[in-house]
Design a protein around this motif. Sequence first.
Motif, mmCIF file in Angstrom:
data_model
loop_
_atom_site.group_PDB
_atom_site.id
_atom_site.type_symbol
_atom_site.label_atom_id
_atom_site.label_comp_id
_atom_site.label_asym_id
_atom_site.label_seq_id
_atom_site.Cartn_x
_atom_site.Cartn_y
_atom_site.Cartn_z
ATOM 1 N N ALA A 32 -5.735 -2.260 0.882
ATOM 2 C CA ALA A 32 -5.277 -1.580 -0.338
ATOM 3 C C ALA A 32 -3.764 -1.761 -0.382
ATOM 4 N N SER A 33 -3.180 -1.488 -1.533
ATOM 5 C CA SER A 33 -1.736 -1.694 -1.696
ATOM 6 C C SER A 33 -1.120 -0.569 -2.511
ATOM 7 N N ILE A 34 0.103 -0.204 -2.137
ATOM 8 C CA ILE A 34 0.866 0.825 -2.848
ATOM 9 C C ILE A 34 2.280 0.319 -3.080
ATOM 10 N N VAL A 35 2.772 0.505 -4.297
ATOM 11 C CA VAL A 35 4.178 0.268 -4.617
ATOM 12 C C VAL A 35 4.768 1.595 -5.080
ATOM 13 N N CYS A 36 5.849 2.007 -4.444
ATOM 14 C CA CYS A 36 6.585 3.204 -4.856
ATOM 15 C C CYS A 36 7.851 2.746 -5.563
ATOM 16 N N ASP A 37 7.897 2.948 -6.858
ATOM 17 C CA ASP A 37 9.031 2.521 -7.676
ATOM 18 C C ASP A 37 10.004 3.688 -7.785
ATOM 19 N N THR A 38 11.122 3.600 -7.063
ATOM 20 C CA THR A 38 12.081 4.709 -7.043
ATOM 21 C C THR A 38 12.911 4.785 -8.322
ATOM 22 N N LYS A 39 12.891 3.727 -9.113
ATOM 23 C CA LYS A 39 13.643 3.754 -10.377
ATOM 24 C C LYS A 39 12.859 4.518 -11.453
ATOM 25 N N SER A 40 11.584 4.154 -11.640
ATOM 26 C CA SER A 40 10.776 4.845 -12.651
ATOM 27 C C SER A 40 10.103 6.092 -12.093
ATOM 28 N N ARG A 41 10.211 6.286 -10.748
ATOM 29 C CA ARG A 41 9.653 7.471 -10.092
ATOM 30 C C ARG A 41 8.138 7.542 -10.258
ATOM 31 N N ALA A 42 7.509 6.421 -9.926
ATOM 32 C CA ALA A 42 6.050 6.335 -10.028
ATOM 33 C C ALA A 42 5.493 5.581 -8.826
ATOM 34 N N LEU A 43 4.295 5.977 -8.407
ATOM 35 C CA LEU A 43 3.576 5.290 -7.333
ATOM 36 C C LEU A 43 2.412 4.534 -7.967
ATOM 37 N N HIS A 44 2.244 3.274 -7.561
ATOM 38 C CA HIS A 44 1.175 2.418 -8.076
ATOM 39 C C HIS A 44 0.221 2.094 -6.924
ATOM 40 N N TYR A 45 -1.069 2.246 -7.180
ATOM 41 C CA TYR A 45 -2.091 2.011 -6.154
ATOM 42 C C TYR A 45 -3.112 0.991 -6.653
ATOM 43 N N PHE A 94 -5.155 10.348 -1.205
ATOM 44 C CA PHE A 94 -5.510 10.459 0.209
ATOM 45 C C PHE A 94 -6.943 9.984 0.454
ATOM 46 N N GLU A 95 -7.851 10.379 -0.429
ATOM 47 C CA GLU A 95 -9.273 10.036 -0.266
ATOM 48 C C GLU A 95 -9.541 8.546 -0.395
ATOM 49 N N ILE A 96 -8.773 7.860 -1.232
ATOM 50 C CA ILE A 96 -9.074 6.443 -1.503
ATOM 51 C C ILE A 96 -8.185 5.475 -0.729
ATOM 52 N N THR A 97 -7.209 5.993 0.018
ATOM 53 C CA THR A 97 -6.249 5.126 0.720
ATOM 54 C C THR A 97 -6.604 4.998 2.192
ATOM 55 N N PRO A 98 -7.002 3.806 2.636
ATOM 56 C CA PRO A 98 -7.331 3.648 4.068
ATOM 57 C C PRO A 98 -6.090 3.463 4.931
ATOM 58 N N ILE A 99 -6.245 3.776 6.196
ATOM 59 C CA ILE A 99 -5.190 3.436 7.168
ATOM 60 C C ILE A 99 -4.990 1.916 7.114
ATOM 61 N N GLY A 100 -3.752 1.473 7.189
ATOM 62 C CA GLY A 100 -3.456 0.048 7.102
ATOM 63 C C GLY A 100 -3.086 -0.397 5.704
ATOM 64 N N THR A 101 -3.122 0.515 4.737
ATOM 65 C CA THR A 101 -2.694 0.164 3.379
ATOM 66 C C THR A 101 -1.241 -0.279 3.400
ATOM 67 N N GLN A 102 -0.981 -1.430 2.788
ATOM 68 C CA GLN A 102 0.394 -1.917 2.736
ATOM 69 C C GLN A 102 1.159 -1.180 1.638
ATOM 70 N N VAL A 103 2.431 -0.897 1.950
ATOM 71 C CA VAL A 103 3.270 -0.108 1.048
ATOM 72 C C VAL A 103 4.606 -0.810 0.877
ATOM 73 N N ARG A 104 5.066 -0.835 -0.366
ATOM 74 C CA ARG A 104 6.409 -1.335 -0.634
ATOM 75 C C ARG A 104 7.178 -0.302 -1.452
ATOM 76 N N LEU A 105 8.391 0.020 -1.022
ATOM 77 C CA LEU A 105 9.294 0.860 -1.793
ATOM 78 C C LEU A 105 10.340 -0.026 -2.449
ATOM 79 N N VAL A 106 10.453 0.086 -3.765
ATOM 80 C CA VAL A 106 11.417 -0.739 -4.503
ATOM 81 C C VAL A 106 12.366 0.152 -5.278
#
Length: 201
Positions: free
Chosen positions: A70-83, A189-201
């Motif tokens: 799974a993948s997550i992007v945390c956009d600190t400019k728009s203040r939104a998390l994308h999954y 939390f329920e849909i995110t497995p351990i090992g999900t890659q995350v990027r903060l931009v």
Amino acid sequence: MTNITRRNVFFTGLAASALPLLAPSVLRAQSAILDQADAAAAAAEDTIRRNISSFKTQDWRDHFETLGVASIVCDTKSRALHYWNHDGTDYRMYPTTVPMTDDLTRLGYTEIVRKKVGPTWTPTPSMRERDPNLPDMLPAGGENPLGTHAMYLTWPAYLIHGTYDTRKIGRRSSSGCIGLYNEKIAELFEITPIGTQVRLV
């Protein structure tokens, strides 16, 4: 019984003759109130449009070579998390808190290494430096700044977590973490497995 006198007739006539003169000013006052209400409504709609437009969808391919588990992007400019889930069929976006300052913001790649329901909170040394009155530790519950659920990253002291203080969502209000409404972090939390890659931009 009302006494009809010349004085009563004079003042009654004067009041009646003044009505046409007063009516335009009353109408102008009512019109001004309506104009102010319209302007306030337009400003509110404009704010809503701006807030919505700041949450733009993202394409995972702009951040990762593959979706992995799974993948997550945390956009600190728009203040939104994308999954995105493992095959891209489930895409979700959540409003978040972001770090208060650039100094507290860590950008780059990491991943989810641990998950905890009802996390305890221990202030970091830098937090204690900013506020020496912080407790040594806070158990799970309404005073805990990590909310109901927490997902820990490979970076020490950086988490994706909930918050009981809903005023913080959409603001630069955290000490480095990414915060979500409690009901949203529970869903993520329920849909995110351990090992999900995350990027903060």
